[in-house]
Design an enzyme around this catalytic site. Structure first.
Site, PDB file in Angstrom:
ATOM      1  CD  GLU A 127     -24.897 113.052  59.912  1.00 20.91           C
ATOM      2  OE1 GLU A 127     -26.108 112.729  59.902  1.00 20.91           O
ATOM      3  OE2 GLU A 127     -24.010 112.340  60.404  1.00 20.91           O
ATOM      4  N   GLY A 177     -21.881 111.330  63.687  1.00 21.81           N
ATOM      5  CA  GLY A 177     -20.680 110.501  63.782  1.00 21.81           C
ATOM      6  C   GLY A 177     -20.702 109.573  64.988  1.00 21.81           C
ATOM      7  CD  GLU A 236     -21.793 108.684  60.129  1.00 25.66           C
ATOM      8  OE1 GLU A 236     -21.366 109.690  60.728  1.00 25.66           O
ATOM      9  OE2 GLU A 236     -21.804 108.597  58.899  1.00 25.66           O
ATOM     10  CB  ALA A 270     -18.419 115.556  63.127  1.00 24.40           C
TER      11      ALA A 270
END
Ligand code: COA
Length: 260
Positions: free
Chosen positions: A134, A111, A114, A67
């Site tokens: 993260e 992300g 993911e 992200a």
């Protein structure tokens, strides 16, 4: 508003290639990328000329480095909740009615990892690196990493990535089942498109049912899943493509799929 340059789209036969195009930010997922990716996928879903989708990142360094951390600064929990409202690209890819393949050309982090885990298949360059960093930001994965990753690589390997925040290389990613194929960086596009084209040449209807059946295994009990598979198998007997596939085999010729 969509920006035609944030996510690029190309066609290679029946394969649509979507490229996240922010190489200067290692293709970090910001709101614009997420919106544009959703818009591209919505159009592709309705387009019968596309049989499979490949997702990748621009440049040689990164697939998607997670992200966009810049967007987190000063954000309230309610703003963040709004940014994470459905539809989310992770869920859209996991349930997309056409096969989606991640072509992982470099950093595959947070992300990005993911997103790759939400795809149906993952082909990685031997230079790719993977991780869920993260924890180093005082965060946990928020794109399904704590839920989809255990189903793909198991609880132990997920906790290794999520708790340490450390990166692993492509060979290790293949060893733990995080990617299905690793190829030399120079051959990544060719090998991924070869795989995608082979899939996209199959009956779109049957591909859809096959994905649905396998995806159901992630939520159903084994008994319910086996029953569901049997019902879907029998449902295929209603399709013209099943009649054509069986007839073509018996007549020793290539099947011509109609998608119905
Ligand atoms: N969000 C926003 N910007 C990012 C980013 C992210 N997730 N990842 C990289 N970038 C930006 C950097 O800030 C830098 O921008 P700048 O040139 O304007 O300063 C640019 O991309 C290049 O990254 P840089 O850190 O200089 O490259 P590097 O080769 O030294 O390091 C990484 C590569 C991947 C190790 C490092 O960028 C990194 O740790 N990124 C964050 C990964 C992460 O935590 N992802 C999960 C987010 S929840």
């Amino acid at each position: 508003m969509t920006d035609p340059k944030t996510v690029l789209e190309e066609r290679e036969g029946r394969v649509a290639v979507l490229t996240v195009n922010r190489p200067d930010k290692l293709n970090a997922l910001n709101q614009q990328v997420r919106d544009d990716m959703l818009a591209r996928l919505a159009a592709i879903e309705k387009d019968d000329s596309v049989g499979a989708v490949v997702i990748t990142g621009a440049g040689e360094k990164s697939f998607i480095a997670g992200a966009d951390i810049g967007e987190f600064e000063g954000r309230s929990p309610f703003d963040q909740r709004e940014a994470m409202a459905s539809p989310r690209i992770f869920d859209v890819m996991a349930t997309f009615p056409k096969p989606v393949i991640a072509m992982i050309n470099g950093f595959c982090l947070g992300g990005g990892c993911e997103l790759a885990a939400s795809c149906d298949l993952r082909v990685a360059s031997d230079k790719a690196r993977f991780g869920q960093p993260e924890i180093k930001l005082g965060l946990i994965p928020g794109g399904g990493g704590t839920q989809r990753l255990p189903r793909l690589i198991g609880t132990g390997q997920t906790l290794r990535l999520v708790l340490s925040g450390e990166m692993i290389d492509a060979a290790e990613a293949a060893r733990i089942g995080l990617v299905e194929m690793v190829v030399p960086a120079a051959e990544l596009r060719e090998k991924t498109l070869e795989l995608a084209a082979g899939i996209a040449a199959k009956s779109p209807l049957t591909l859809r049912v096959a994905k649905e059946a396998v995806r159901a295994s992630e939520t159903l009990s084994i008994d319910d899943g086996i029953r569901y598979e049997r019902d879907l198998f029998c449902l295929c007997f209603s399709s013209e493509d099943k009649a054509e596939g069986v007839e073509a085999f018996l007549e020793k010729r290539q099947a011509e799929w109609k998608g119905r």
